[in-house]
Design an enzyme around this catalytic site. Structure first.
Site, PDB file in Angstrom:
ATOM      1  CB  SER A   1      19.243  13.074 -34.128  1.00 12.14           C
ATOM      2  OG  SER A   1      18.514  11.916 -34.500  1.00 12.14           O
TER       3      SER A   1
ATOM      4  CE1 TYR B   1      22.371  12.347 -38.435  1.00 16.09           C
ATOM      5  CE2 TYR B   1      21.027  10.980 -37.008  1.00 16.09           C
ATOM      6  CZ  TYR B   1      21.211  12.159 -37.717  1.00 16.09           C
ATOM      7  OH  TYR B   1      20.239  13.135 -37.691  1.00 16.09           O
TER       8      TYR B   1
END
Length: 231
Positions: free
Chosen positions: A130, A143
């Site tokens: 990401s 995350y």
């Protein structure tokens, strides 16, 4: 076009929705034989195993089961992912650890289990990180920890497997998927957010796995050109 009954076998984690589903659709159209590990079934006709990827031993077993069912594996795409934004002291420990397990530990578990078949086929691995794997933000400690981990894992894996398996790190920005649907309103993209179509990102995945052995696309950053999380 390759015959879909005999084409290369591609395992996609999280292949029932979002980017994973887009990869499955595009791979099938290109003559690949996709298979899926997910908690929900993918489109009809795609082999799959129901598995909670937070259970990494189960993830390994699911990978071996699908490899046996398809007679081998030519590529693995680790598209499964989750996030529950929140401050570290507000997020329950089991939720924080589940994010890291699904996003990072399961990535390693599936790739590890698939390696015997990928080495035999001279295949490919595409891990999905990401833009928050290279840029840290508040309220995303789990995350970011997981996706930073995917970046490091993949770069080390590429060095380890050089000459045997092509390894690609995919760094996508936000996409128009259900990924954001269950978040509190403050953590959802606004109505004017610039997000990518997952089909466009899936095309980058297919580009990577189509490369011949020994010609790896090492890293791909794919995001909307005005997307705010671009590093």
């Amino acid at each position: 076009m390759t015959n879909p009954l005999t084409g290369p076998a591609v395992l996609v984690t999280g292949g029932a929705s979002g980017l994973g589903a887009a990869v499955v659709e595009l791979a099938a159209a290109a003559g690949y034989r996709p298979c899926v590990i997910d908690r929900r079934p993918p489109v009809d006709g795609v082999p799959w195993v129901d598995c909670d990827l937070a259970d990494t031993r189960a993830a390994e077993a699911a990978t071996r089961r699908l490899a046996d069912q398809l007679g081998g594996l030519d590529a693995v795409v680790t598209a499964a992912g989750m996030d529950v934004p929140g401050r570290l002291d507000a997020l329950p420990g089991d939720v924080w650890e589940r994010i890291v397990s699904v996003d990072l530990l399961a990535t390693a578990a599936v790739v590890r289990a698939a390696l015997p078949w990928l080495t035999e086929s001279g295949g490919s691995v595409v891990t999905v990180a990401s833009t928050l794997g290279v840029k840290a933000v508040s309220d995303a400690t789990a995350y970011c920890a997981a996706k930073f981990g995917v970046v490091g894992f993949t770069r080390a894996l590429a060095a380890e497997l050089a000459g045997t398996v092509n390894v690609t790190l995919l760094v996508p920005g936000g996409m128009r998927t259900a990924f954001f649907d269950d978040r509190d309103a403050q953590y959802r993209p606004g109505a004017d957010a610039a997000l990518n179509d997952p089909a466009a990102v899936a095309a980058a995945v297919l580009f990577a796995i189509r490369q011949p052995a020994g010609c790896a696309v090492r890293e791909l950053v794919v995001c909307a050109d005005r997307e705010s999380s671009y590093p």
